[in-house]
Design a protein around this motif. Sequence first.
Motif, PDB file in Angstrom:
ATOM      1  N   UNK A 125       7.849  16.651  34.400  1.00 18.32           N
ATOM      2  CA  UNK A 125       7.522  17.193  35.718  1.00 18.32           C
ATOM      3  C   UNK A 125       6.012  17.383  35.822  1.00 18.32           C
ATOM      4  N   UNK A 126       5.390  16.742  36.813  1.00 18.97           N
ATOM      5  CA  UNK A 126       3.946  16.822  36.978  1.00 18.97           C
ATOM      6  C   UNK A 126       3.599  18.033  37.833  1.00 18.97           C
ATOM      7  N   UNK A 127       3.207  19.086  37.154  1.00 13.56           N
ATOM      8  CA  UNK A 127       2.904  20.347  37.828  1.00 13.56           C
ATOM      9  C   UNK A 127       1.455  20.369  38.296  1.00 13.56           C
ATOM     10  N   UNK A 128       1.247  20.892  39.511  1.00 10.33           N
ATOM     11  CA  UNK A 128      -0.116  21.053  40.005  1.00 10.33           C
ATOM     12  C   UNK A 128      -0.746  22.325  39.445  1.00 10.33           C
ATOM     13  N   UNK A 129       0.099  23.320  39.181  1.00 11.47           N
ATOM     14  CA  UNK A 129      -0.397  24.562  38.597  1.00 11.47           C
ATOM     15  C   UNK A 129      -0.779  24.382  37.134  1.00 11.47           C
ATOM     16  N   UNK A 130       0.029  23.602  36.419  1.00  7.76           N
ATOM     17  CA  UNK A 130      -0.204  23.400  34.991  1.00  7.76           C
ATOM     18  C   UNK A 130      -0.129  21.908  34.664  1.00  7.76           C
ATOM     19  N   UNK A 131      -1.152  21.142  35.011  1.00  7.05           N
ATOM     20  CA  UNK A 131      -1.115  19.681  34.790  1.00  7.05           C
ATOM     21  C   UNK A 131      -1.001  19.287  33.324  1.00  7.05           C
ATOM     22  N   UNK A 132      -1.448  20.151  32.411  1.00  3.02           N
ATOM     23  CA  UNK A 132      -1.363  19.790  30.986  1.00  3.02           C
ATOM     24  C   UNK A 132       0.067  19.730  30.472  1.00  3.02           C
TER      25      UNK A 132
ATOM     26  N   UNK B  69       3.781  35.416  33.242  1.00  2.54           N
ATOM     27  CA  UNK B  69       2.839  35.017  34.293  1.00  2.54           C
ATOM     28  C   UNK B  69       2.901  33.512  34.525  1.00  2.54           C
ATOM     29  N   UNK B  70       2.992  32.746  33.431  1.00  2.00           N
ATOM     30  CA  UNK B  70       3.106  31.290  33.540  1.00  2.00           C
ATOM     31  C   UNK B  70       4.416  30.915  34.228  1.00  2.00           C
ATOM     32  N   UNK B  71       5.508  31.541  33.802  1.00  2.00           N
ATOM     33  CA  UNK B  71       6.805  31.258  34.414  1.00  2.00           C
ATOM     34  C   UNK B  71       6.799  31.587  35.898  1.00  2.00           C
ATOM     35  N   UNK B  72       6.192  32.696  36.264  1.00  2.08           N
ATOM     36  CA  UNK B  72       6.139  33.101  37.668  1.00  2.08           C
ATOM     37  C   UNK B  72       5.404  32.067  38.519  1.00  2.08           C
ATOM     38  N   UNK B  73       4.258  31.586  38.043  1.00  2.00           N
ATOM     39  CA  UNK B  73       3.493  30.585  38.785  1.00  2.00           C
ATOM     40  C   UNK B  73       4.234  29.246  38.838  1.00  2.00           C
ATOM     41  N   UNK B  74       4.809  28.868  37.698  1.00  2.00           N
ATOM     42  CA  UNK B  74       5.508  27.587  37.646  1.00  2.00           C
ATOM     43  C   UNK B  74       6.704  27.566  38.593  1.00  2.00           C
ATOM     44  N   UNK B  75       7.536  28.598  38.537  1.00  2.00           N
ATOM     45  CA  UNK B  75       8.735  28.602  39.373  1.00  2.00           C
ATOM     46  C   UNK B  75       8.428  28.862  40.842  1.00  2.00           C
ATOM     47  N   UNK B  76       7.314  29.502  41.145  1.00  2.00           N
ATOM     48  CA  UNK B  76       6.888  29.621  42.538  1.00  2.00           C
ATOM     49  C   UNK B  76       6.562  28.233  43.093  1.00  2.00           C
ATOM     50  N   UNK B  77       5.959  27.393  42.247  1.00  2.00           N
ATOM     51  CA  UNK B  77       5.670  26.006  42.640  1.00  2.00           C
ATOM     52  C   UNK B  77       6.961  25.204  42.774  1.00  2.00           C
ATOM     53  N   UNK B  78       7.824  25.323  41.781  1.00  2.00           N
ATOM     54  CA  UNK B  78       9.059  24.538  41.752  1.00  2.00           C
ATOM     55  C   UNK B  78       9.937  24.831  42.961  1.00  2.00           C
ATOM     56  N   UNK B  79      10.052  26.093  43.329  1.00  2.00           N
ATOM     57  CA  UNK B  79      10.912  26.457  44.460  1.00  2.00           C
ATOM     58  C   UNK B  79      10.357  25.954  45.789  1.00  2.00           C
ATOM     59  N   UNK B  80       9.082  25.627  45.833  1.00  2.00           N
ATOM     60  CA  UNK B  80       8.493  25.045  47.039  1.00  2.00           C
ATOM     61  C   UNK B  80       8.598  23.523  47.044  1.00  2.00           C
ATOM     62  N   UNK B  81       8.663  22.927  45.867  1.00  2.00           N
ATOM     63  CA  UNK B  81       8.798  21.472  45.770  1.00  2.00           C
ATOM     64  C   UNK B  81      10.236  21.044  46.036  1.00  2.00           C
TER      65      UNK B  81
END
Length: 417
Positions: free
Chosen positions: A301-308, A387-399
């Motif tokens: 999954x190519x995340x914009x919040x965590x591209x690495x 904190x990482x999980x919160x940012x990641x899943x906030x992104x995922x739920x919008x995608x």
Amino acid sequence: MTTVILHVSIVMCLMDIGQTGPIHKPIPDQSFILKGLAEDQQRRAALISDDGNGEYIKWKKLEGSFGVEFAWGSARPHIKRALRATQGEPWPLPQVYKTRETLFILNPAHFKINIDKTITNDVITDAINRYNETVFEKSIEITEENFRNAPKSEVNKEMQYDRDELGYINADYLRNLTIQVNSTCDVTSSDRSESTCDPYPSLNSTESYTLTVNSTGIVLRAEEEWGVVRGLETLSQLVTHYRGKFYIKETTVEDFPRFPTQSEVILSHQLEMCLYCQESMAMNKMNVLHWHITDDQSFPYKSEEFPDFSKKGAYNTNMVYTRDDINDVIEYARLRGIRVIPEFDVPGHTYSWGLSYPQLLTQCYYNNKPVPAFLGPLDPTNENVFKVLSKLFNEVTNVFKDRSVHLGGDEVNTDCW
């Protein structure tokens, strides 16, 4: 991982060129039928044989099937085999399924669809275009040829052919398919975000439908567009072809899913495989694609919040799912009445996360000493993990468009905890 599989008006003109008016009844041409029957009789006579030594293959009628009996000496093993392949029957079995042997002809050369112009639902429009081809291209051919060709077989003595050849000759043409739908979410791709209805299938979607085939035509009734999709799939399964023509039996179907969620779990790192799975799901009227998108081995999954995460955790930088890829999967699924629920498995199955952020995982020890690169599940004592999980899943739920996201939670190795 454990894979759990739970599970508007339209007129079809099926007529000859230039034909108008009442239903056309073809003039019986019995010559090809009589010739075929004569060939069958000759074949049957040739197949009945016994070499006189007791060594033979014989078809016997068994309970619910036919079986082939091989007799060599005292050994007489049986191999069960169905009488014939499933032909013109719906799958899975609907809640109500009634059929008669009355046959009707469908003419694909003059398949015409008239749709109510007030209905602008793209799910229905796409389904009609899709099944306009599927109904005929994927129909089953009616045959028992392999039974007739069985060597040294007496199957033609045992087996009763119940086909009424004159039923095929005298079959009437059906040319009307009327689709009636009570409510649809009529939005375009540009205004989905502002729509007051849900353009995507959900847990509350209604997939119920009724399908009737009789001398007056074919009628498909559904509560919502999702029922239309399921009903057209059933229609495609009812059509068979025989001697160059397409037939459908007089049929009544009333159906709805036994469970609101009928899902298939996939773990795929190829976009094409996701689409292939959706085709098979639509054929089986399954409505949830459970996408196990990350695991120990890879984070595609190519995340914009965590591209690495994908840059370092995927198998290859080219083996990732971009935002466009995910949108394609979701849209492909939507048109087939399928929800897409992503699974980001935590806290276990996260080794690929550690390839970019090793500090998120639990350090494992041996003899009270930390072992380099020996990392366990996400570390629950590390506040940064949440904190990482919160940012990641906030992104995922919008995608992703579905209201559900799966957090996994399975097979967590607690040795390092």
